[in-house]
Design a protein around this motif. Structure first.
Motif, PDB file in Angstrom:
ATOM      1  N   GLY A 121       0.946  -1.378   0.006  1.00  0.00           N
ATOM      2  CA  GLY A 121      -0.232   0.234   0.245  1.00  0.00           C
ATOM      3  C   GLY A 121       0.671   1.573  -0.025  1.00  0.00           C
ATOM      4  O   GLY A 121       0.346   2.270   0.144  1.00  0.00           O
ATOM      5  N   SER A 122       2.458   1.430   0.584  1.00  0.00           N
ATOM      6  CA  SER A 122       3.230   2.141   0.041  1.00  0.00           C
ATOM      7  C   SER A 122       2.967   2.977  -0.809  1.00  0.00           C
ATOM      8  O   SER A 122       2.984   2.368  -2.275  1.00  0.00           O
ATOM      9  N   GLU A 123       3.470   4.120  -1.117  1.00  0.00           N
ATOM     10  CA  GLU A 123       4.432   5.051  -2.485  1.00  0.00           C
ATOM     11  C   GLU A 123       5.520   3.965  -3.033  1.00  0.00           C
ATOM     12  O   GLU A 123       6.095   3.640  -1.789  1.00  0.00           O
ATOM     13  N   LYS A 124       5.286   3.620  -3.933  1.00  0.00           N
ATOM     14  CA  LYS A 124       6.540   3.125  -4.440  1.00  0.00           C
ATOM     15  C   LYS A 124       7.572   4.077  -6.028  1.00  0.00           C
ATOM     16  O   LYS A 124       7.284   4.221  -6.358  1.00  0.00           O
ATOM     17  N   ARG A 125       8.339   4.093  -5.771  1.00  0.00           N
ATOM     18  CA  ARG A 125       9.248   5.106  -6.277  1.00  0.00           C
ATOM     19  C   ARG A 125      10.743   4.554  -6.651  1.00  0.00           C
ATOM     20  O   ARG A 125      11.597   4.219  -5.732  1.00  0.00           O
ATOM     21  N   ALA A 126      11.546   4.357  -8.223  1.00  0.00           N
ATOM     22  CA  ALA A 126      12.567   3.986  -8.172  1.00  0.00           C
ATOM     23  C   ALA A 126      12.721   5.810  -8.777  1.00  0.00           C
ATOM     24  O   ALA A 126      12.327   6.146  -9.635  1.00  0.00           O
ATOM     25  N   LEU A 127      14.296   6.129  -9.197  1.00  0.00           N
ATOM     26  CA  LEU A 127      15.129   7.406  -9.714  1.00  0.00           C
ATOM     27  C   LEU A 127      16.352   6.029 -10.871  1.00  0.00           C
ATOM     28  O   LEU A 127      16.467   4.917 -10.614  1.00  0.00           O
ATOM     29  N   VAL A 128      15.771   7.118 -12.106  1.00  0.00           N
ATOM     30  CA  VAL A 128      16.746   6.621 -12.356  1.00  0.00           C
ATOM     31  C   VAL A 128      17.550   8.180 -12.839  1.00  0.00           C
ATOM     32  O   VAL A 128      17.590   8.861 -13.346  1.00  0.00           O
ATOM     33  N   SER A 129      18.665   7.944 -12.972  1.00  0.00           N
ATOM     34  CA  SER A 129      19.885   8.708 -12.892  1.00  0.00           C
ATOM     35  C   SER A 129      21.075   8.380 -13.171  1.00  0.00           C
ATOM     36  O   SER A 129      21.641   7.535 -13.774  1.00  0.00           O
ATOM     37  N   GLY A 130      22.231   9.208 -13.618  1.00  0.00           N
ATOM     38  CA  GLY A 130      23.312   9.542 -14.914  1.00  0.00           C
ATOM     39  C   GLY A 130      23.149  11.083 -14.662  1.00  0.00           C
ATOM     40  O   GLY A 130      22.929  11.558 -15.240  1.00  0.00           O
ATOM     41  N   PHE A 131      24.777  10.633 -15.055  1.00  0.00           N
ATOM     42  CA  PHE A 131      25.533  12.529 -15.594  1.00  0.00           C
ATOM     43  C   PHE A 131      24.647  12.723 -17.340  1.00  0.00           C
ATOM     44  O   PHE A 131      24.429  11.728 -18.053  1.00  0.00           O
ATOM     45  N   PRO A 132      23.856  13.419 -17.724  1.00  0.00           N
ATOM     46  CA  PRO A 132      23.077  13.844 -18.450  1.00  0.00           C
ATOM     47  C   PRO A 132      23.720  13.394 -20.190  1.00  0.00           C
ATOM     48  O   PRO A 132      22.625  12.800 -20.801  1.00  0.00           O
ATOM     49  N   TYR A 185       3.337  -4.649 -14.915  1.00  0.00           N
ATOM     50  CA  TYR A 185       2.805  -2.938 -14.948  1.00  0.00           C
ATOM     51  C   TYR A 185       3.902  -2.049 -16.189  1.00  0.00           C
ATOM     52  O   TYR A 185       4.190  -2.537 -16.009  1.00  0.00           O
ATOM     53  N   SER A 186       3.466  -1.028 -16.312  1.00  0.00           N
ATOM     54  CA  SER A 186       4.171   0.318 -17.445  1.00  0.00           C
ATOM     55  C   SER A 186       3.355   1.780 -16.900  1.00  0.00           C
ATOM     56  O   SER A 186       2.703   1.722 -16.683  1.00  0.00           O
ATOM     57  N   GLY A 187       4.482   2.409 -17.130  1.00  0.00           N
ATOM     58  CA  GLY A 187       4.256   3.977 -17.076  1.00  0.00           C
ATOM     59  C   GLY A 187       5.536   4.159 -18.117  1.00  0.00           C
ATOM     60  O   GLY A 187       6.115   4.036 -18.274  1.00  0.00           O
ATOM     61  N   GLN A 188       5.344   5.979 -17.271  1.00  0.00           N
ATOM     62  CA  GLN A 188       6.355   6.554 -17.797  1.00  0.00           C
ATOM     63  C   GLN A 188       7.558   7.694 -17.700  1.00  0.00           C
ATOM     64  O   GLN A 188       7.057   7.915 -15.974  1.00  0.00           O
ATOM     65  N   LEU A 189       8.474   7.819 -17.300  1.00  0.00           N
ATOM     66  CA  LEU A 189       9.794   8.314 -16.728  1.00  0.00           C
ATOM     67  C   LEU A 189       9.231  10.097 -16.722  1.00  0.00           C
ATOM     68  O   LEU A 189       9.369  10.912 -17.360  1.00  0.00           O
ATOM     69  N   SER A 190       8.857  10.342 -15.189  1.00  0.00           N
ATOM     70  CA  SER A 190       8.774  11.900 -14.897  1.00  0.00           C
ATOM     71  C   SER A 190      10.947  12.795 -14.441  1.00  0.00           C
ATOM     72  O   SER A 190      11.574  11.642 -13.832  1.00  0.00           O
ATOM     73  N   MET A 191      10.445  13.806 -14.938  1.00  0.00           N
ATOM     74  CA  MET A 191      11.520  14.435 -14.385  1.00  0.00           C
ATOM     75  C   MET A 191      11.911  14.528 -13.104  1.00  0.00           C
ATOM     76  O   MET A 191      10.754  15.433 -12.561  1.00  0.00           O
ATOM     77  N   ILE A 192      12.588  14.601 -12.650  1.00  0.00           N
ATOM     78  CA  ILE A 192      12.850  15.136 -11.408  1.00  0.00           C
ATOM     79  C   ILE A 192      14.039  16.408 -11.083  1.00  0.00           C
ATOM     80  O   ILE A 192      13.782  17.193 -10.229  1.00  0.00           O
ATOM     81  N   SER A 193      14.761  16.274 -12.124  1.00  0.00           N
ATOM     82  CA  SER A 193      16.564  17.270 -11.524  1.00  0.00           C
ATOM     83  C   SER A 193      16.921  17.039 -13.215  1.00  0.00           C
ATOM     84  O   SER A 193      16.820  16.010 -13.100  1.00  0.00           O
ATOM     85  N   GLU A 194      16.953  18.021 -14.072  1.00  0.00           N
ATOM     86  CA  GLU A 194      17.562  17.765 -15.924  1.00  0.00           C
ATOM     87  C   GLU A 194      19.255  17.874 -14.717  1.00  0.00           C
ATOM     88  O   GLU A 194      20.102  17.126 -15.727  1.00  0.00           O
ATOM     89  N   PHE A 195      19.358  18.783 -13.963  1.00  0.00           N
ATOM     90  CA  PHE A 195      20.513  18.138 -13.876  1.00  0.00           C
ATOM     91  C   PHE A 195      21.250  18.861 -12.493  1.00  0.00           C
ATOM     92  O   PHE A 195      20.854  19.961 -12.054  1.00  0.00           O
ATOM     93  N   ASP A 196      20.921  17.530 -11.577  1.00  0.00           N
ATOM     94  CA  ASP A 196      21.344  17.848 -10.015  1.00  0.00           C
ATOM     95  C   ASP A 196      23.236  18.680  -9.719  1.00  0.00           C
ATOM     96  O   ASP A 196      23.643  17.716  -8.973  1.00  0.00           O
ATOM     97  N   GLN A 197      22.619  19.580  -9.812  1.00  0.00           N
ATOM     98  CA  GLN A 197      24.293  19.771  -9.735  1.00  0.00           C
ATOM     99  C   GLN A 197      24.960  20.225  -7.925  1.00  0.00           C
ATOM    100  O   GLN A 197      26.099  19.930  -7.895  1.00  0.00           O
ATOM    101  N   ALA A 198      24.090  20.250  -7.298  1.00  0.00           N
ATOM    102  CA  ALA A 198      24.903  20.376  -5.734  1.00  0.00           C
ATOM    103  C   ALA A 198      25.006  18.724  -4.965  1.00  0.00           C
ATOM    104  O   ALA A 198      26.009  18.409  -4.352  1.00  0.00           O
TER     105      ALA A 198
END
Length: 694
Positions: A168-179, A202-215
């Motif tokens: 019943g929880s929120e289920k999030r994975a992140l996809v990240s890497g050097f742009p 199940y299938s879905g679409q990737l959404s943007m969290i950060s175009e460039f996490d500089q910090a």
């Protein structure tokens, strides 16, 4: 998309010798600059001298080897001298050195000599580099650096909680890497695949969290949200162009093992006890410090006392009362908040089956040690450790404090937790509760008589009066003492900074926040004071949530707080939020969310795709720094150990990105040492997420 400097992820230049004298170098101190020189210099010996790269801990420099180089400004006395350079590194626990005499033109003027690393280290890879070696007779050197045009390491793209998610929880994975290397884009399809059948469920679409996490990471971050799917099973995620994720479970019981393993950590840390196969499995050992049964006092070594028991503090075999009290306090709060998560027999420890929840049996191991550390005066000693801080010499000395006097802060830490524990143990063992309370009352009397005996210690700095404030609340909670209540009220305004906007939660050197929280448990409270606590807490909580919301990795921490023990901050802020909301009758949903995401981060949703708990998940850390269970041994470290973690202050040369300043090495205590008070916050948050699935 914002414009990104193409050099943003180039391996950073490491300064080996700059304007300050490095640690561990066996040459004369830096000489003052000459009239025309930019940097001070050192004069070399004929045989190579060692310059420590990072406080005697190793660093992986293997990425620098293919195309990197060492740059040295050098000047000879007459010209034509020979320069020797190299490295010392740690391999399988052993020190290995390699040096090379350079065919470099050295003159009697300052010149820059550049040496390709590949020419120096042809017999090693520098994956455990600890010291830079340099030698040469009648030579001066300055401004030594290591550089490379190559890029930092690119980690696997899918970052998942490697343990899994509750249905019943929120289920999030992140996809990240050097742009420039990340081969997926916003709107691309991701799929959830049943690991057993291979079917897409199940299938879905990737959404943007950060175009460039500089910090924090230098990465572009996208999200794969599959919260709508709630069928139990084992799964993995996939998307075109990148590697599949590690597998994970969806289950109501997905965090049960995390809670058990992080609690069992304390059994493995027990002092003066044989760890047996029956309870320790492959991790058997004998007593590491038998001299604890008869250890001398620091001010009079003719007097010996029994200070056996308790937990070894961290990777070393020291036993410190302030960290022990802090850890026991957190475990007791976990039991107080989530009693249904703890049971007798849960941890498979020698005390299992006695009718008392195992977590309390384990806490009692430490409380019994603290009782032994109380002086006849009522004060408490500081620690048990070698007089020269060297675990290898076998000495075990009871460090008293200021000469023959116990100090106020160590006394206060012990007093606080013993008083608090007496309330919880009274249900199970009234006689033991009386023993704890009697010791706490004696400790409180000592504090009242000696309120200002402070010295700088390993954990509680000079004038750390927040411990006495915490103790006053705990004594009032346990006894109703008017003197303790007056102390609390009289010092209330001094420690409201523990809930100041922008600050983090508790640490060993500042337990003021638990003074406020314990006061909220008391029966006869000053309601005006309670209102002030509530007002201050709500502002503090908003500031923590602001940090959490602003961080693309969903961790509640200031960007300047990635120092020694940063995981204690990430998990501790969630812990403190939940306790405060619960005691003040506020909505706990935000605190639960912050806690869950802190657990997600620790177990794999982080830039390095590591589960920072030993023995758990498909890509866990292999070890922590431990003189008890060495990480390169055949069995390594037991499951359930969590390091202090990411440290951009002492680990800054590991990466230019703060969230990658971690090295999974048995020799790195800056980022990879375990500690009893850090594991405790993991136990608390594990219990929190388990409680929400019950």
């Amino acid at each position: 998309m914002q414009r990104i400097d193409t050099e943003y992820n180039t391996l950073q230049t490491i300064t080996v010798l700059g304007r300050e004298m490095p640690d561990g170098i066996a040459v004369s101190a830096l000489q003052p600059p000459e009239d025309t020189s930019e940097f001070p210099y050192i004069e070399l010996h004929a045989s190579p001298s060692a310059i420590v790269l990072r406080g005697w801990t190793p660093t992986d420099l293997s990425l620098y080897v293919p195309n990197g180089y060492v740059s040295v400004e050098v000047k000879g006395t007459n010209g034509g001298e020979r320069l020797e350079v190299g490295f010392e590194e740690i391999k399988n626990g052993q020190s290995v050195s390699v040096t090379k005499v350079l065919d470099a033109e050295i003159t009697d003027e300052w010149n820059i000599v550049t040496i390709p690393l590949a020419e120096i280290v042809d017999e090693t890879d520098l994956s455990g580099a600890r010291q830079f070696l340099i030698g040469g007779e009648d030579i001066q050197v300055r401004n030594i650096t290591i550089s490379s045009p190559d890029k930092e390491k690119f980690f696997p793209e899918f970052k998942v909680n490697q343990l899994g998610y509750t249905p019943g929880s929120e289920k999030r994975a992140l996809v990240s890497g050097f742009p420039e290397k990340l081969a997926v884009y916003e709107g691309d399809i991701f799929e959830l695949v049943d690991k057993t059948t291979g079917n897409v469920v199940y299938s879905g679409q990737l959404s943007m969290i950060s175009e460039f996490d500089q910090a924090y990471s230098g990465e572009q971050i996208l999200c794969a949200d599959f919260s709508d799917f709630n069928v139990e099973g084992r799964y993995y995620l996939r998307a075109d162009g990148i590697d599949d994720s590690l597998s994970f479970e969806i289950s109501e019981s997905v965090y049960d093992e995390l809670l058990t393993n992080t609690m069992r950590y304390y059994y493995y840390q027990r002092a003066n006890e044989e760890i047996t196969t029956e309870y320790g499995g492959n991790y058997i050992r004998s007593d590491q410090t038998p001299r604890d049964f008869e250890a001398p006092l620091s001010y009079d070594r003719d007097v010996t006392i029994d200070v056996s028991g308790g937990w070894y503090d961290a990777g070393d075999v020291g036993k410190y009362v302030s960290p022990g009290a802090t850890a026991a306090n957190t475990l007791l709060w976990a039991y107080l908040m989530f009693p249904d998560c703890f049971s007798d027999g849960q941890n498979n420890i020698p005390e299992s089956g006695n009718g008392i929840p195992d977590i309390l049996d384990e806490v009692r191991v430490e409380l019994d040690f603290l009782l032994k550390m109380q002086d006849n005066s009522g004060g408490f000693y500081i620690k048990v450790k070698s007089m020269n801080e060297n675990d290898g010499d076998g000495d075990r000395t009871v460090w008293v404090g200021d000469g023959d006097r116990c100090i106020t802060n160590s006394t206060a830490d012990c007093t606080a937790v013993l008083a608090f524990a007496s309330k919880i143990f009274r249900e199970y063992d009234p006689d033991y509760a009386d023993t704890l309370l009697e010791a706490a009352e004696r400790g409180w009397a000592y504090i009242e008589e000696n309120p200002n005996i402070y010295i700088a210690t390993n954990y509680s700095g000079e004038n750390n009066a927040s411990s006495a404030f915490w103790a006053s609340a705990c004594v009032y909670y346990a006894t109703g003492s008017e003197s303790a209540h007056s102390w609390f009220l009289g010092n209330f305004d001094s420690y409201i900074g523990s809930l100041k906007v922008g600050t983090n939660g508790h640490n060993v050197g500042n337990m003021g926040i638990y003074g406020y929280y314990t006061y909220l448990l008391c029966e006869n409270r000053d309601e005006e004071v309670v209102s002030k606590i509530a007002e201050q807490f709500e502002g503090w909580q908003r500031s923590v949530l602001g940090r959490y919301d602003a961080n693309p990795w969903r961790i509640a921490i200031n960007d300047w707080s990635f120092w020694w023990g940063s995981f204690n901050i990430i998990l501790g802020n969630a812990q403190e939020m939940y306790i405060g909301c619960s005691l003040l009758g506020l909505d706990t949903s935000d605190a639960e969310k912050v806690s869950q995401d802190a657990v997600n981060f620790i177990t794999g949703v982080n830039p390095m795709r590591k589960c920072f708990i030993t023995g758990m998940g498909e890509s866990p850390i292999k070890c922590t720094f431990s003189n008890i269970y060495y990480g390169d041994s055949s069995n390594g470290v037991p499951s359930g150990y969590m390091p202090g973690g990411i440290n951009s202050y002492n680990g800054g040369i590991i990466s230019r990105f703060p969230l990658k300043c971690y090295y999974d090495s048995a020799n790195d205590w800056f980022t990879n040492e375990n500690a009893i008070y850090w594991n405790a916050v993991m136990v608390f948050n594990s219990a929190l997420v388990v409680s929400k699935s019950q």
